[in-house]
Design an enzyme around this catalytic site. Structure first.
Site, PDB file in Angstrom:
ATOM      1  N   GLN A   1       3.068  10.118   0.482  1.00  0.00           N
ATOM      2  CA  GLN A   1       4.370   9.438   0.429  1.00  0.00           C
ATOM      3  C   GLN A   1       5.111   9.653  -0.886  1.00  0.00           C
ATOM      4  O   GLN A   1       6.272   9.292  -1.013  1.00  0.00           O
ATOM      5  CB  GLN A   1       4.189   7.926   0.664  1.00  0.00           C
ATOM      6  CG  GLN A   1       3.729   7.610   2.074  1.00  0.00           C
ATOM      7  CD  GLN A   1       3.628   6.116   2.269  1.00  0.00           C
ATOM      8  OE1 GLN A   1       2.620   5.515   1.936  1.00  0.00           O
ATOM      9  NE2 GLN A   1       4.680   5.504   2.795  1.00  0.00           N
TER      10      GLN A   1
ATOM     11  N   CYS B   1       6.748   0.462   6.673  1.00  0.00           N
ATOM     12  CA  CYS B   1       6.238   1.605   5.917  1.00  0.00           C
ATOM     13  C   CYS B   1       7.309   1.995   4.913  1.00  0.00           C
ATOM     14  O   CYS B   1       8.491   2.074   5.273  1.00  0.00           O
ATOM     15  CB  CYS B   1       5.952   2.767   6.871  1.00  0.00           C
ATOM     16  SG  CYS B   1       5.364   4.241   6.019  1.00  0.00           S
ATOM     17  N   LEU B   2       6.904   2.222   3.661  1.00  0.00           N
ATOM     18  CA  LEU B   2       7.900   2.528   2.621  1.00  0.00           C
ATOM     19  C   LEU B   2       8.612   3.862   2.882  1.00  0.00           C
ATOM     20  O   LEU B   2       9.670   4.100   2.318  1.00  0.00           O
ATOM     21  CB  LEU B   2       7.242   2.519   1.233  1.00  0.00           C
ATOM     22  CG  LEU B   2       6.725   1.135   0.784  1.00  0.00           C
ATOM     23  CD1 LEU B   2       5.998   1.239  -0.559  1.00  0.00           C
ATOM     24  CD2 LEU B   2       7.864   0.122   0.691  1.00  0.00           C
TER      25      LEU B   2
ATOM     26  N   GLY C   1       0.832  -1.195   0.000  1.00  0.00           N
ATOM     27  CA  GLY C   1       0.000   0.000   0.000  1.00  0.00           C
ATOM     28  C   GLY C   1       0.864   1.242   0.000  1.00  0.00           C
ATOM     29  O   GLY C   1       2.019   1.207   0.449  1.00  0.00           O
TER      30      GLY C   1
ATOM     31  N   HIS D   1      -3.348   1.893   8.442  1.00  0.00           N
ATOM     32  CA  HIS D   1      -2.029   2.498   8.219  1.00  0.00           C
ATOM     33  C   HIS D   1      -2.108   3.567   7.123  1.00  0.00           C
ATOM     34  O   HIS D   1      -1.578   4.669   7.286  1.00  0.00           O
ATOM     35  CB  HIS D   1      -1.036   1.382   7.831  1.00  0.00           C
ATOM     36  CG  HIS D   1       0.358   1.841   7.585  1.00  0.00           C
ATOM     37  ND1 HIS D   1       1.421   1.494   8.393  1.00  0.00           N
ATOM     38  CD2 HIS D   1       0.883   2.613   6.609  1.00  0.00           C
ATOM     39  CE1 HIS D   1       2.529   2.042   7.912  1.00  0.00           C
ATOM     40  NE2 HIS D   1       2.234   2.724   6.828  1.00  0.00           N
ATOM     41  N   GLU D   2      -2.788   3.224   6.014  1.00  0.00           N
ATOM     42  CA  GLU D   2      -2.845   4.171   4.878  1.00  0.00           C
ATOM     43  C   GLU D   2      -3.740   5.370   5.190  1.00  0.00           C
ATOM     44  O   GLU D   2      -3.412   6.507   4.825  1.00  0.00           O
ATOM     45  CB  GLU D   2      -3.317   3.461   3.605  1.00  0.00           C
ATOM     46  CG  GLU D   2      -2.448   2.287   3.143  1.00  0.00           C
ATOM     47  CD  GLU D   2      -0.967   2.607   3.034  1.00  0.00           C
ATOM     48  OE1 GLU D   2      -0.600   3.783   2.824  1.00  0.00           O
ATOM     49  OE2 GLU D   2      -0.156   1.676   3.180  1.00  0.00           O
TER      50      GLU D   2
ATOM     51  N   HIS E   1      -1.869   7.846   7.090  1.00  0.00           N
ATOM     52  CA  HIS E   1      -1.016   8.697   6.255  1.00  0.00           C
ATOM     53  C   HIS E   1      -1.783   9.926   5.761  1.00  0.00           C
ATOM     54  O   HIS E   1      -1.226  11.022   5.676  1.00  0.00           O
ATOM     55  CB  HIS E   1      -0.518   7.922   5.026  1.00  0.00           C
ATOM     56  CG  HIS E   1       0.748   7.158   5.262  1.00  0.00           C
ATOM     57  ND1 HIS E   1       1.932   7.758   5.627  1.00  0.00           N
ATOM     58  CD2 HIS E   1       1.023   5.838   5.139  1.00  0.00           C
ATOM     59  CE1 HIS E   1       2.880   6.830   5.734  1.00  0.00           C
ATOM     60  NE2 HIS E   1       2.351   5.650   5.458  1.00  0.00           N
TER      61      HIS E   1
HETATM   62 NI    NI Z   1       3.274   3.813   5.390  1.00  0.00          NI
END
Ligand code: NI
Length: 169
Positions: free
Chosen positions: A50, A92-93, A45, A134-135, A138
């Site tokens: 991001q 997390c990226l 995701g 999580h998303e 963000h």
């Molecule tokens: Ni993340």
């Protein structure tokens, strides 16, 4: 198109995304680019902030590109129901190499718009529930490191500062 993922502590990650009001080609391109970028990073995701775009758009694909039916675009999503607790490891990226257990709701029901602006509701359990939370975090400028225990958060912030000093972040 694969976009550059911004890393913590880029300020765009900490500011709430703007609601999407236009459901146009630009939005579809953003969603496509988010999928391309997620797959290139072997993620499940990615949220628009991001990639430096402060809008309430996120994509999820638990199949990591293997099943087109799993491609999920959430525009202006919100959690309308949640229950239970789960405590599993997350990454997390925007925090490469950081993985930690985070408390999340076990189940959620979300409401979101699709790329045409149509509202829909969707339930998520286990990994899907965690990923949705999580998303959506963000899009509110909330990062998973601030969902960790104070001890784990400080440990990971120190680890990040060390990597920054060594030019590895
Ligand atoms: Ni993340």
């Amino acid at each position: 198109m694969i976009l550059k993922i911004v890393k913590y502590p880029d300020p765009v990650l900490s500011q709430p995304g703007e609601p999407v009001t236009e459901f146009n080609a630009e939005l579809r391109k953003l969603a496509d680019d988010l999928f391309d970028t997620t797959y290139a990073s072997q993620g499940i995701g990615l949220a628009a902030p991001q990639v430096g775009v402060s809008k309430r758009v996120t994509v999820i694909d638990l199949s990591m590109g293997k099943d087109p039916k799993d491609k999920l675009v959430l525009v202006n999503p919100e959690i309308i129901f949640s229950e239970g607790k789960q405590y599993e490891e997350e990454g997390c990226l925007s925090f490469p190499d950081i993985r930690e257990k985070v408390v999340r709701h076990a189940k959620v029901c979300i409401r979101a718009q699709d790329l045409h602006g149509k509202w829909f509701e969707m339930d998520g359990e286990e990994l899907m529930s965690r990923c949705m939370q999580h998303e959506i975090d963000h899009l509110d400028g909330m990062l998973f490191i601030f969902r960790m225990s104070a001890l784990k958060r400080d440990l990971n912030l120190r680890k990040i500062r060390k990597m920054q000093r060594e030019g590895k972040w």
